[in-house]
Scaffold this motif. Structure first.
Motif, PDB file in Angstrom:
ATOM      1  N   ALA A 149     -12.029   8.074  -7.744  1.00 57.40           N
ATOM      2  CA  ALA A 149     -13.401   7.077  -8.002  1.00 57.40           C
ATOM      3  C   ALA A 149     -14.543   7.515  -6.528  1.00 57.40           C
ATOM      4  O   ALA A 149     -12.947   6.916  -5.876  1.00 57.40           O
ATOM      5  N   SER A 150     -14.981   7.781  -6.602  1.00 56.09           N
ATOM      6  CA  SER A 150     -16.281   7.637  -5.681  1.00 56.09           C
ATOM      7  C   SER A 150     -16.678   6.137  -5.538  1.00 56.09           C
ATOM      8  O   SER A 150     -16.711   5.803  -6.570  1.00 56.09           O
ATOM      9  N   ALA A 151     -16.801   5.512  -3.804  1.00 57.52           N
ATOM     10  CA  ALA A 151     -17.637   4.426  -4.064  1.00 57.52           C
ATOM     11  C   ALA A 151     -18.406   4.940  -3.038  1.00 57.52           C
ATOM     12  O   ALA A 151     -19.408   3.630  -2.674  1.00 57.52           O
ATOM     13  N   HIS A 152     -18.166   5.988  -2.038  1.00 58.44           N
ATOM     14  CA  HIS A 152     -19.679   6.124  -1.202  1.00 58.44           C
ATOM     15  C   HIS A 152     -20.195   7.603  -1.756  1.00 58.44           C
ATOM     16  O   HIS A 152     -19.946   8.539  -1.080  1.00 58.44           O
ATOM     17  N   LEU A 195      -6.761  -1.982  -2.520  1.00 60.70           N
ATOM     18  CA  LEU A 195      -5.390  -2.342  -1.839  1.00 60.70           C
ATOM     19  C   LEU A 195      -5.961  -1.791  -0.770  1.00 60.70           C
ATOM     20  O   LEU A 195      -6.302  -0.327  -1.169  1.00 60.70           O
ATOM     21  N   SER A 196      -6.105  -1.495   0.376  1.00 64.51           N
ATOM     22  CA  SER A 196      -7.082  -0.608   1.407  1.00 64.51           C
ATOM     23  C   SER A 196      -5.011  -0.715   2.334  1.00 64.51           C
ATOM     24  O   SER A 196      -4.763  -1.007   2.801  1.00 64.51           O
ATOM     25  N   ALA A 197      -5.588   1.006   2.960  1.00 63.61           N
ATOM     26  CA  ALA A 197      -4.066   0.643   3.893  1.00 63.61           C
ATOM     27  C   ALA A 197      -4.266  -0.094   5.090  1.00 63.61           C
ATOM     28  O   ALA A 197      -3.110  -0.949   5.191  1.00 63.61           O
ATOM     29  N   PHE A 242      -9.090  -6.107  -8.534  1.00 63.89           N
ATOM     30  CA  PHE A 242      -8.400  -6.157  -7.092  1.00 63.89           C
ATOM     31  C   PHE A 242      -8.317  -4.657  -6.183  1.00 63.89           C
ATOM     32  O   PHE A 242      -7.786  -3.451  -6.919  1.00 63.89           O
ATOM     33  N   SER A 268     -25.363   3.870   2.025  1.00 62.72           N
ATOM     34  CA  SER A 268     -25.925   3.625   0.564  1.00 62.72           C
ATOM     35  C   SER A 268     -26.667   4.199   0.319  1.00 62.72           C
ATOM     36  O   SER A 268     -27.813   3.810   1.057  1.00 62.72           O
ATOM     37  N   ASP A 301     -17.980   9.367 -11.620  1.00 65.30           N
ATOM     38  CA  ASP A 301     -17.292   8.339 -12.042  1.00 65.30           C
ATOM     39  C   ASP A 301     -17.287   7.295  -9.959  1.00 65.30           C
ATOM     40  O   ASP A 301     -16.926   7.734  -9.004  1.00 65.30           O
ATOM     41  N   ILE A 302     -18.116   6.613 -10.269  1.00 64.09           N
ATOM     42  CA  ILE A 302     -18.624   5.936  -8.720  1.00 64.09           C
ATOM     43  C   ILE A 302     -18.206   4.474  -9.268  1.00 64.09           C
ATOM     44  O   ILE A 302     -18.192   3.921  -9.784  1.00 64.09           O
ATOM     45  N   ILE A 303     -18.120   4.255  -8.560  1.00 62.72           N
ATOM     46  CA  ILE A 303     -17.855   2.102  -8.044  1.00 62.72           C
ATOM     47  C   ILE A 303     -18.658   1.595  -7.460  1.00 62.72           C
ATOM     48  O   ILE A 303     -18.431   1.801  -6.107  1.00 62.72           O
ATOM     49  N   LYS A 304     -19.309   0.375  -7.671  1.00 61.26           N
ATOM     50  CA  LYS A 304     -20.795   0.018  -7.157  1.00 61.26           C
ATOM     51  C   LYS A 304     -20.745  -1.280  -7.777  1.00 61.26           C
ATOM     52  O   LYS A 304     -20.095  -1.778  -8.805  1.00 61.26           O
ATOM     53  N   ILE A 337     -14.659  -1.833  -0.139  1.00 54.56           N
ATOM     54  CA  ILE A 337     -13.421  -0.951  -0.370  1.00 54.56           C
ATOM     55  C   ILE A 337     -13.712   0.215  -0.080  1.00 54.56           C
ATOM     56  O   ILE A 337     -14.692   0.920   0.246  1.00 54.56           O
ATOM     57  N   LYS A 362     -10.238   5.506   1.303  1.00 54.92           N
ATOM     58  CA  LYS A 362      -9.153   5.675   0.399  1.00 54.92           C
ATOM     59  C   LYS A 362      -8.114   4.765  -0.160  1.00 54.92           C
ATOM     60  O   LYS A 362      -7.052   4.248   0.316  1.00 54.92           O
ATOM     61  N   TYR A 398      -6.518   1.677  -2.615  1.00 53.52           N
ATOM     62  CA  TYR A 398      -5.809   1.657  -4.037  1.00 53.52           C
ATOM     63  C   TYR A 398      -7.112   0.655  -4.779  1.00 53.52           C
ATOM     64  O   TYR A 398      -7.180  -0.292  -4.368  1.00 53.52           O
ATOM     65  N   ASP A 401     -22.787   8.942  -1.066  1.00 54.48           N
ATOM     66  CA  ASP A 401     -23.758   9.622  -0.655  1.00 54.48           C
ATOM     67  C   ASP A 401     -23.544  10.051   0.982  1.00 54.48           C
ATOM     68  O   ASP A 401     -23.070   8.885   1.548  1.00 54.48           O
ATOM     69  N   SER A 430     -23.025  -0.242   2.317  1.00 54.81           N
ATOM     70  CA  SER A 430     -22.870   0.024   2.998  1.00 54.81           C
ATOM     71  C   SER A 430     -24.510   0.421   3.709  1.00 54.81           C
ATOM     72  O   SER A 430     -24.568   0.041   3.023  1.00 54.81           O
ATOM     73  N   VAL A 458       2.567   1.658  -3.670  1.00 57.99           N
ATOM     74  CA  VAL A 458       1.679   2.581  -4.190  1.00 57.99           C
ATOM     75  C   VAL A 458       1.001   3.992  -4.192  1.00 57.99           C
ATOM     76  O   VAL A 458       0.909   4.749  -4.911  1.00 57.99           O
ATOM     77  N   MET A 491     -16.991   1.880  -0.037  1.00 64.43           N
ATOM     78  CA  MET A 491     -18.745   0.787  -0.343  1.00 64.43           C
ATOM     79  C   MET A 491     -17.955  -0.226   1.144  1.00 64.43           C
ATOM     80  O   MET A 491     -17.625  -0.782  -0.015  1.00 64.43           O
ATOM     81  N   LEU A 511     -16.879   0.476 -12.295  1.00 63.89           N
ATOM     82  CA  LEU A 511     -16.624   1.462 -12.097  1.00 63.89           C
ATOM     83  C   LEU A 511     -17.591   2.332 -13.245  1.00 63.89           C
ATOM     84  O   LEU A 511     -17.562   2.029 -14.094  1.00 63.89           O
ATOM     85  N   PHE A 527       0.645  -1.647  -0.145  1.00 69.83           N
ATOM     86  CA  PHE A 527       0.145   0.183   0.014  1.00 69.83           C
ATOM     87  C   PHE A 527       0.834   0.878  -0.212  1.00 69.83           C
ATOM     88  O   PHE A 527       0.432   2.087  -0.374  1.00 69.83           O
TER      89      PHE A 527
END
Lengths: 166, 86
Positions: free
Chosen positions: A18-21, B82-84, B80, B60, B37-40, B5, B8, B10, A23, B57, A6, B1, B29, A3
């Motif tokens: 990109a936003s995933a949330h 990758l989170s902290a 894939f 959401s 641009d949103i990931i769902k 995800i 923050k 990747y 709301d 969530s 990257v 999400m 995406l 991480f």
């Protein structure tokens, strides 16, 4: 470690985001706004009926009639919006499992609001209040909050469902 | 999400993977007219061929709020994350 690697690359190459949330998770929901909007509709009907009983209408009466009607319309839209937000954003499967009537109740509130908007009909607004009160009751019960009913201490002095928060 | 995800994260995306018909459960995406641009996650494909997405969530927005999405609005498929804390 990967991480961080990257992350360093991101600082150099500036990856697209990109936003995933999509709301804001504020979790602030309260049916009281819808309930007060219905009370306003009832009050507007009472005031409209007072004008309706006059034999001669002055220009002021006519202007007042128009203003009251607009307020009734606006608050009808507010009822729909407030109920839709709670239904669409807060109500999820666990609440539906517990109260299967929720979809039908919400739809019936939409229809009852339309009816209350279309007419100057006190019975229609009172029917809407019953439905919105039931919606409020279910909302608080899904949160594990007890409810009580009381007559609101201002016109139109109708019975509302309140949460017992103490 | 969250939780799939976290904030923050990747996300590695493949644009050419979208030539295959996405399946429910795929994380995609999309280019949304209101949310950008949103990931769902794809929930289902209706009879008209429109794609319906959901969040993962509790907070959401509802599927109906996202609305129907056409194939041309799907930009990439995530494969894939990758989170902290991983």
């Amino acid at each position: 470690m990967l991480f961080n690697l990257v992350n360093k690359l991101d600082q150099k190459l500036n990856f697209s985001t990109a936003s995933a949330h999509c709301d804001i998770p504020c979790k602030i929901y309260d049916p009281i706004s819808a309930q007060i909007a219905v009370l306003t509709m009832i009050r507007m009907v009472d005031l409209l009926n007072e004008i309706n009983e006059k034999s001669d209408l002055t220009a002021n009466d006519q202007a007042q009639f128009s203003r009251l009607l607009n307020q009734k319309e606006d608050h009808g839209n507010k009822v729909k919006e407030e109920i839709r937000i709670i239904w669409g954003d807060y109500i999820k499967q666990p609440q539906l499992d517990k109260f299967p009537e929720l979809h039908e109740l919400t739809h019936s509130i939409m229809l009852a609001t339309s009816k209350a908007k279309q007419h100057i009909d006190k019975d229609a607004t009172l029917d809407l209040l019953n439905k919105v009160n039931r919606f409020a009751e279910i909302f608080w019960l899904t949160k594990g909050v007890e409810i009580f009913t009381a007559v609101c201490p201002y016109p139109p002095a109708q019975t509302l469902v309140y949460p017992k928060l103490n | 999400m969250s939780p799939r995800i976290p904030d923050k994260s990747y996300v590695l995306l493949h644009t050419w993977l979208t030539i295959f018909k996405p399946k429910p459960g795929n994380t995609l995406l999309i280019k949304h007219p209101k949310y950008g641009d949103i990931i769902k996650t794809l929930a289902h494909v209706d009879n008209q061929g429109f794609f319906w997405f959901k969040g993962e969530s509790e907070q959401s927005i509802a599927m109906a709020e996202i609305g129907p999405i056409s194939k041309s609005q799907i930009i990439a498929k995530a494969y894939f994350t990758l989170s902290a804390n991983r």
